[in-house]
Design a protein around this motif. Structure first.
Motif, PDB file in Angstrom:
ATOM      1  N   GLU A   7      -3.081  -2.218  -6.138  1.00 21.42           N
ATOM      2  CA  GLU A   7      -4.022  -2.568  -6.978  1.00 21.42           C
ATOM      3  C   GLU A   7      -4.657  -1.374  -7.492  1.00 21.42           C
ATOM      4  O   GLU A   7      -5.088  -1.034  -8.592  1.00 21.42           O
ATOM      5  N   ASP A   8      -4.790  -0.323  -6.401  1.00 21.65           N
ATOM      6  CA  ASP A   8      -5.719   0.984  -6.749  1.00 21.65           C
ATOM      7  C   ASP A   8      -4.633   1.773  -7.519  1.00 21.65           C
ATOM      8  O   ASP A   8      -5.164   2.376  -8.569  1.00 21.65           O
ATOM      9  N   PHE A  28      -3.736   3.546  -0.195  1.00 22.22           N
ATOM     10  CA  PHE A  28      -4.303   3.238  -1.323  1.00 22.22           C
ATOM     11  C   PHE A  28      -3.438   1.723  -1.804  1.00 22.22           C
ATOM     12  O   PHE A  28      -2.095   1.901  -1.427  1.00 22.22           O
ATOM     13  N   THR A  29      -3.959   0.828  -2.254  1.00 27.46           N
ATOM     14  CA  THR A  29      -3.277  -0.425  -2.320  1.00 27.46           C
ATOM     15  C   THR A  29      -2.591  -0.503  -3.589  1.00 27.46           C
ATOM     16  O   THR A  29      -2.836   0.396  -4.647  1.00 27.46           O
ATOM     17  N   SER A  40       0.827  -1.110  -0.038  1.00 29.55           N
ATOM     18  CA  SER A  40       0.003  -0.137   0.173  1.00 29.55           C
ATOM     19  C   SER A  40       0.941   1.162   0.137  1.00 29.55           C
ATOM     20  O   SER A  40       2.079   1.113   0.323  1.00 29.55           O
TER      21      SER A  40
END
Length: 331
Positions: free
Chosen positions: A129-130, A126-127, A113
Protein backbone atom coordinates in the motif's frame (compact mmCIF):
# COMPACT_ATOMS: atom_id res chain seq x y z
CA UNK A 1 28.92 -24.29 -0.99
CA UNK A 2 28.92 -25.65 -4.55
CA UNK A 3 26.13 -24.63 -6.87
CA UNK A 4 23.70 -27.25 -8.12
CA UNK A 5 21.89 -26.60 -11.37
CA UNK A 6 19.90 -28.62 -13.82
CA UNK A 7 21.62 -29.03 -17.18
CA UNK A 8 21.00 -26.19 -19.63
CA UNK A 9 18.54 -27.46 -22.23
CA UNK A 10 19.33 -27.22 -25.94
CA UNK A 11 17.41 -24.54 -27.79
CA UNK A 12 15.25 -27.10 -29.58
CA UNK A 13 13.83 -28.24 -26.25
CA UNK A 14 12.93 -24.85 -24.83
CA UNK A 15 9.51 -24.77 -26.45
CA UNK A 16 8.46 -28.24 -27.51
CA UNK A 17 5.81 -28.05 -30.23
CA UNK A 18 4.21 -31.29 -29.09
CA UNK A 19 3.95 -30.03 -25.52
CA UNK A 20 2.61 -26.71 -26.75
CA UNK A 21 -0.10 -28.39 -28.85
CA UNK A 22 -1.09 -30.65 -25.95
CA UNK A 23 -1.29 -27.65 -23.64
CA UNK A 24 -3.57 -25.76 -26.00
CA UNK A 25 -5.89 -28.77 -26.34
CA UNK A 26 -6.05 -29.07 -22.56
CA UNK A 27 -6.84 -25.38 -22.17
CA UNK A 28 -9.58 -25.62 -24.79
CA UNK A 29 -11.15 -28.42 -22.77
CA UNK A 30 -10.95 -26.36 -19.59
CA UNK A 31 -12.54 -23.41 -21.35
CA UNK A 32 -15.49 -25.58 -22.33
CA UNK A 33 -15.96 -26.58 -18.71
CA UNK A 34 -15.77 -22.98 -17.47
CA UNK A 35 -18.85 -20.85 -16.79
CA UNK A 36 -20.40 -19.47 -19.92
CA UNK A 37 -19.49 -15.89 -20.75
CA UNK A 38 -16.86 -14.18 -22.83
CA UNK A 39 -15.05 -10.92 -22.38
CA UNK A 40 -14.36 -9.03 -25.58
CA UNK A 41 -10.86 -7.65 -25.86
CA UNK A 42 -10.35 -3.92 -26.01
CA UNK A 43 -9.68 -2.60 -29.47
CA UNK A 44 -6.17 -1.43 -30.24
CA UNK A 45 -5.86 2.17 -29.07
CA UNK A 46 -3.52 3.04 -31.91
CA UNK A 47 -6.32 2.59 -34.45
CA UNK A 48 -4.53 -0.25 -36.24
CA UNK A 49 -6.39 -3.07 -37.96
CA UNK A 50 -4.83 -5.74 -35.74
CA UNK A 51 -6.82 -8.98 -35.65
CA UNK A 52 -9.43 -8.84 -32.85
CA UNK A 53 -9.81 -11.78 -30.51
CA UNK A 54 -12.12 -13.04 -27.78
CA UNK A 55 -10.86 -13.74 -24.27
CA UNK A 56 -11.81 -16.50 -21.90
CA UNK A 57 -13.18 -15.10 -18.63
CA UNK A 58 -10.25 -13.87 -16.47
CA UNK A 59 -9.84 -16.09 -13.43
CA UNK A 60 -7.08 -14.10 -11.75
CA UNK A 61 -6.80 -11.08 -9.52
CA UNK A 62 -9.19 -8.27 -8.77
CA UNK A 63 -10.45 -5.62 -11.19
CA UNK A 64 -7.83 -2.91 -11.59
CA UNK A 65 -8.83 0.03 -13.72
CA UNK A 66 -6.21 2.55 -14.79
CA UNK A 67 -6.14 5.13 -17.58
CA UNK A 68 -4.23 4.20 -20.70
CA UNK A 69 -1.04 6.15 -21.40
CA UNK A 70 -1.22 6.92 -25.15
CA UNK A 71 2.56 7.37 -25.29
CA UNK A 72 3.05 3.66 -24.63
CA UNK A 73 0.85 1.71 -27.03
CA UNK A 74 1.95 -0.57 -29.87
CA UNK A 75 -0.10 -1.44 -32.94
CA UNK A 76 0.71 -5.16 -32.77
CA UNK A 77 -2.05 -7.69 -32.15
CA UNK A 78 -2.27 -8.52 -28.47
CA UNK A 79 -1.64 -11.80 -26.75
CA UNK A 80 -4.70 -13.43 -25.21
CA UNK A 81 -5.20 -13.66 -21.47
CA UNK A 82 -5.06 -17.44 -21.78
CA UNK A 83 -1.61 -17.47 -23.34
CA UNK A 84 -0.17 -14.64 -21.26
CA UNK A 85 -1.16 -16.38 -18.02
CA UNK A 86 -0.49 -20.01 -19.01
CA UNK A 87 2.73 -19.81 -21.02
CA UNK A 88 5.28 -18.46 -18.57
CA UNK A 89 8.84 -18.64 -17.38
CA UNK A 90 8.88 -18.45 -13.60
CA UNK A 91 11.30 -21.13 -12.45
CA UNK A 92 10.37 -20.76 -8.78
CA UNK A 93 7.20 -22.61 -9.77
CA UNK A 94 8.82 -25.04 -12.22
CA UNK A 95 10.72 -25.09 -15.50
CA UNK A 96 7.91 -26.05 -17.90
CA UNK A 97 5.87 -23.26 -19.45
CA UNK A 98 2.67 -24.60 -17.87
CA UNK A 99 4.21 -25.02 -14.40
CA UNK A 100 3.72 -21.47 -13.07
CA UNK A 101 -0.04 -21.47 -13.64
CA UNK A 102 -0.36 -25.04 -12.35
CA UNK A 103 1.91 -24.74 -9.31
CA UNK A 104 1.28 -21.22 -7.99
CA UNK A 105 -2.14 -21.65 -6.34
CA UNK A 106 -0.59 -21.74 -2.86
CA UNK A 107 1.36 -18.51 -3.36
CA UNK A 108 0.15 -15.69 -1.09
CA UNK A 109 0.73 -12.21 -2.58
CA UNK A 110 -0.96 -10.39 0.31
CA UNK A 111 0.03 -8.98 2.67
CA UNK A 112 3.23 -7.83 0.96
CA UNK A 113 6.18 -5.65 1.85
CA UNK A 114 9.29 -4.47 0.03
CA UNK A 115 12.60 -3.70 1.70
CA UNK A 116 14.34 -0.57 0.38
CA UNK A 117 18.08 -0.59 1.12
CA UNK A 118 21.45 0.80 0.14
CA UNK A 119 22.45 4.24 -1.06
CA UNK A 120 19.23 6.15 -0.52
CA UNK A 121 17.99 8.67 2.01
CA UNK A 122 14.78 6.77 2.65
CA UNK A 123 15.19 3.08 3.48
CA UNK A 124 13.30 0.45 5.44
CA UNK A 125 10.35 -1.89 4.97
CA UNK A 126 7.34 -0.59 3.06
CA UNK A 127 3.98 -2.24 2.49
CA UNK A 128 2.44 -2.75 -0.92
CA UNK A 129 0.00 0.00 0.00
CA UNK A 130 2.92 2.36 0.68
CA UNK A 131 4.32 1.65 -2.78
CA UNK A 132 0.99 2.09 -4.54
CA UNK A 133 0.47 5.47 -2.86
CA UNK A 134 3.59 6.93 -4.48
CA UNK A 135 2.05 7.67 -7.88
CA UNK A 136 -1.09 6.96 -9.94
CA UNK A 137 -1.21 3.74 -11.92
CA UNK A 138 -1.58 3.66 -15.69
CA UNK A 139 -1.98 1.11 -18.46
CA UNK A 140 0.76 0.57 -21.05
CA UNK A 141 0.74 -1.93 -23.91
CA UNK A 142 4.26 -3.33 -24.24
CA UNK A 143 6.00 -5.97 -26.29
CA UNK A 144 7.65 -8.72 -24.25
CA UNK A 145 10.56 -10.51 -25.95
CA UNK A 146 11.93 -13.67 -24.33
CA UNK A 147 15.58 -14.59 -24.82
CA UNK A 148 14.28 -18.01 -25.94
CA UNK A 149 12.90 -16.50 -29.15
CA UNK A 150 9.19 -16.04 -28.44
CA UNK A 151 7.30 -12.85 -27.71
CA UNK A 152 3.98 -11.43 -26.53
CA UNK A 153 2.11 -8.12 -26.53
CA UNK A 154 0.47 -7.41 -23.18
CA UNK A 155 -1.51 -4.53 -21.64
CA UNK A 156 0.21 -3.96 -18.29
CA UNK A 157 -0.87 -1.71 -15.43
CA UNK A 158 1.67 -0.12 -13.13
CA UNK A 159 3.58 2.88 -11.85
CA UNK A 160 6.54 4.48 -13.65
CA UNK A 161 9.55 2.95 -11.93
CA UNK A 162 11.34 6.31 -11.93
CA UNK A 163 8.66 7.83 -9.69
CA UNK A 164 8.90 4.95 -7.23
CA UNK A 165 12.69 5.08 -7.01
CA UNK A 166 12.81 8.87 -6.77
CA UNK A 167 10.49 8.67 -3.76
CA UNK A 168 13.26 6.94 -1.81
CA UNK A 169 15.83 9.61 -2.77
CA UNK A 170 18.82 7.62 -4.06
CA UNK A 171 22.17 9.28 -3.42
CA UNK A 172 24.92 10.03 -5.94
CA UNK A 173 26.56 6.72 -4.97
CA UNK A 174 23.60 4.77 -6.39
CA UNK A 175 24.88 3.60 -9.78
CA UNK A 176 22.78 0.43 -10.03
CA UNK A 177 19.47 -0.82 -8.64
CA UNK A 178 19.03 -4.47 -7.65
CA UNK A 179 15.72 -6.33 -7.44
CA UNK A 180 15.27 -9.53 -5.43
CA UNK A 181 12.40 -11.97 -5.93
CA UNK A 182 10.54 -13.75 -3.12
CA UNK A 183 11.98 -17.08 -2.00
CA UNK A 184 9.25 -19.20 -0.42
CA UNK A 185 9.99 -22.94 -0.78
CA UNK A 186 6.67 -23.96 0.76
CA UNK A 187 4.74 -21.90 -1.82
CA UNK A 188 7.18 -22.13 -4.72
CA UNK A 189 7.91 -25.79 -5.45
CA UNK A 190 10.42 -25.02 -8.21
CA UNK A 191 12.89 -23.75 -5.62
CA UNK A 192 13.58 -27.34 -4.65
CA UNK A 193 15.34 -27.69 -8.00
CA UNK A 194 18.67 -25.88 -7.95
CA UNK A 195 18.27 -24.41 -11.41
CA UNK A 196 19.65 -21.14 -10.05
CA UNK A 197 21.08 -19.85 -6.80
CA UNK A 198 17.93 -18.59 -5.11
CA UNK A 199 16.65 -16.01 -4.47
CA UNK A 200 16.42 -14.65 -8.00
CA UNK A 201 18.34 -11.39 -8.43
CA UNK A 202 18.32 -8.87 -11.24
CA UNK A 203 19.60 -5.34 -11.66
CA UNK A 204 19.53 -2.26 -13.85
CA UNK A 205 21.84 0.68 -14.21
CA UNK A 206 20.33 3.66 -12.41
CA UNK A 207 19.70 5.49 -15.69
CA UNK A 208 17.94 2.42 -17.11
CA UNK A 209 15.77 2.16 -14.01
CA UNK A 210 14.90 5.86 -14.22
CA UNK A 211 14.10 5.72 -17.94
CA UNK A 212 10.45 6.66 -18.58
CA UNK A 213 9.84 3.30 -20.29
CA UNK A 214 10.59 1.26 -17.13
CA UNK A 215 7.42 0.23 -15.31
CA UNK A 216 6.76 -1.26 -11.88
CA UNK A 217 3.85 -3.53 -12.76
CA UNK A 218 0.86 -4.25 -10.54
CA UNK A 219 -1.60 -5.72 -13.04
CA UNK A 220 -2.43 -6.87 -16.55
CA UNK A 221 -5.57 -7.07 -18.68
CA UNK A 222 -7.45 -4.84 -16.26
CA UNK A 223 -6.81 -7.00 -13.20
CA UNK A 224 -4.18 -7.36 -10.52
CA UNK A 225 -1.30 -9.67 -11.39
CA UNK A 226 -1.79 -13.42 -11.04
CA UNK A 227 0.86 -15.33 -9.14
CA UNK A 228 2.32 -16.93 -12.26
CA UNK A 229 3.01 -13.49 -13.74
CA UNK A 230 4.79 -12.05 -10.71
CA UNK A 231 2.17 -10.90 -8.21
CA UNK A 232 1.95 -8.46 -6.64
CA UNK A 233 4.88 -6.40 -8.02
CA UNK A 234 7.15 -7.04 -10.99
CA UNK A 235 9.25 -5.07 -13.44
CA UNK A 236 8.65 -4.45 -17.11
CA UNK A 237 11.62 -3.19 -19.13
CA UNK A 238 10.43 -4.02 -22.65
CA UNK A 239 13.65 -3.19 -24.51
CA UNK A 240 15.39 -5.99 -22.60
CA UNK A 241 14.89 -9.74 -22.73
CA UNK A 242 12.17 -10.90 -20.38
CA UNK A 243 14.42 -12.39 -17.72
CA UNK A 244 15.49 -8.86 -16.73
CA UNK A 245 11.96 -8.08 -15.51
CA UNK A 246 12.01 -9.43 -11.96
CA UNK A 247 8.80 -10.86 -10.49
CA UNK A 248 7.32 -10.82 -6.96
CA UNK A 249 9.82 -8.22 -5.78
CA UNK A 250 10.64 -8.19 -2.06
CA UNK A 251 13.81 -6.07 -2.02
CA UNK A 252 15.10 -3.06 -3.94
CA UNK A 253 18.64 -1.93 -3.20
CA UNK A 254 20.64 1.01 -4.53
CA UNK A 255 24.29 -0.03 -4.98
CA UNK A 256 27.48 1.56 -6.26
CA UNK A 257 29.04 -1.33 -8.18
CA UNK A 258 27.62 -3.63 -10.84
CA UNK A 259 25.97 -6.46 -8.89
CA UNK A 260 25.73 -10.17 -9.60
CA UNK A 261 22.52 -11.17 -11.38
CA UNK A 262 21.07 -14.66 -11.49
CA UNK A 263 21.16 -15.73 -15.14
CA UNK A 264 24.33 -13.81 -15.96
CA UNK A 265 26.02 -15.50 -13.01
CA UNK A 266 24.67 -18.92 -14.00
CA UNK A 267 25.64 -18.80 -17.69
CA UNK A 268 27.57 -15.62 -18.54
CA UNK A 269 28.29 -16.82 -22.09
CA UNK A 270 24.56 -17.00 -22.80
CA UNK A 271 22.92 -14.31 -20.66
CA UNK A 272 24.52 -10.88 -20.51
CA UNK A 273 24.10 -8.37 -17.74
CA UNK A 274 22.47 -5.81 -20.03
CA UNK A 275 20.29 -8.28 -21.97
CA UNK A 276 19.17 -5.62 -24.43
CA UNK A 277 17.17 -7.09 -27.31
CA UNK A 278 19.68 -7.17 -30.16
CA UNK A 279 18.79 -9.16 -33.28
CA UNK A 280 22.39 -8.84 -34.49
CA UNK A 281 23.75 -10.84 -31.54
CA UNK A 282 22.68 -14.47 -31.53
CA UNK A 283 22.28 -16.59 -28.47
CA UNK A 284 25.05 -19.25 -28.61
CA UNK A 285 22.44 -21.88 -29.46
CA UNK A 286 19.94 -20.04 -31.68
CA UNK A 287 19.39 -16.94 -33.76
CA UNK A 288 17.81 -13.83 -32.28
CA UNK A 289 16.98 -12.28 -35.66
CA UNK A 290 13.29 -13.26 -35.45
CA UNK A 291 10.78 -14.38 -32.85
CA UNK A 292 7.64 -16.49 -32.53
CA UNK A 293 4.90 -14.00 -31.69
CA UNK A 294 2.23 -15.43 -29.40
CA UNK A 295 -0.58 -13.02 -30.23
CA UNK A 296 -3.64 -12.49 -32.35
CA UNK A 297 -6.44 -14.98 -32.78
CA UNK A 298 -4.33 -18.03 -31.91
CA UNK A 299 -4.73 -19.94 -35.18
CA UNK A 300 -1.06 -20.04 -36.15
CA UNK A 301 0.93 -19.63 -32.95
CA UNK A 302 3.64 -22.13 -33.82
CA UNK A 303 4.66 -20.42 -37.05
CA UNK A 304 3.70 -16.79 -36.42
CA UNK A 305 7.22 -15.40 -36.85
CA UNK A 306 8.12 -11.73 -36.96
CA UNK A 307 11.41 -9.89 -37.38
CA UNK A 308 13.00 -8.87 -34.07
CA UNK A 309 13.61 -5.13 -33.77
CA UNK A 310 16.65 -3.53 -32.11
CA UNK A 311 15.80 -2.78 -28.49
CA UNK A 312 12.52 -4.59 -29.20
CA UNK A 313 11.25 -1.52 -31.02
CA UNK A 314 12.05 0.95 -28.23
CA UNK A 315 15.30 2.32 -29.66
CA UNK A 316 13.99 5.87 -29.89
CA UNK A 317 13.40 5.96 -26.15
CA UNK A 318 16.40 3.99 -24.86
CA UNK A 319 19.26 3.74 -27.40
CA UNK A 320 20.92 6.96 -26.23
CA UNK A 321 21.75 5.30 -22.89
CA UNK A 322 24.19 3.00 -24.71
CA UNK A 323 25.93 5.51 -26.96
CA UNK A 324 29.54 4.47 -27.49
CA UNK A 325 29.07 0.97 -26.05
CA UNK A 326 29.86 -2.14 -28.02
CA UNK A 327 26.57 -3.97 -27.60
CA UNK A 328 28.00 -7.19 -29.01
CA UNK A 329 30.40 -7.37 -26.08
CA UNK A 330 28.14 -5.71 -23.49
CA UNK A 331 25.26 -7.97 -24.44
Amino acid sequence: MPRFRLPVLPGSEITSESVYRQRRQLLKGLALAAPVGLLAACSDKSGSNATPFVEAPPTFGQPLIAPANPAFVVADARTTVEDATHYNNYYEFGTEKSDPARNSAAFQPLPWSVEIAGNAEVTGSFTLEDILAIAPQEERVYRLRCVEGWSMVIPWIGIPLAKVLAHFKPTSAAKFVTFTTAERPAQMPGISYRVLDWPYREALRIDEAMNPVSLLVTGMYGRTLPAQNGAPLRLMTPWKYGFKSSKSIVRIEFVEHKPITSWNDSAPDEYGFYANVNPAVDHPRWSQASERRIAGDGRNLLNNRVVTLPFNGYAEQVASMYAGMDLSKNF
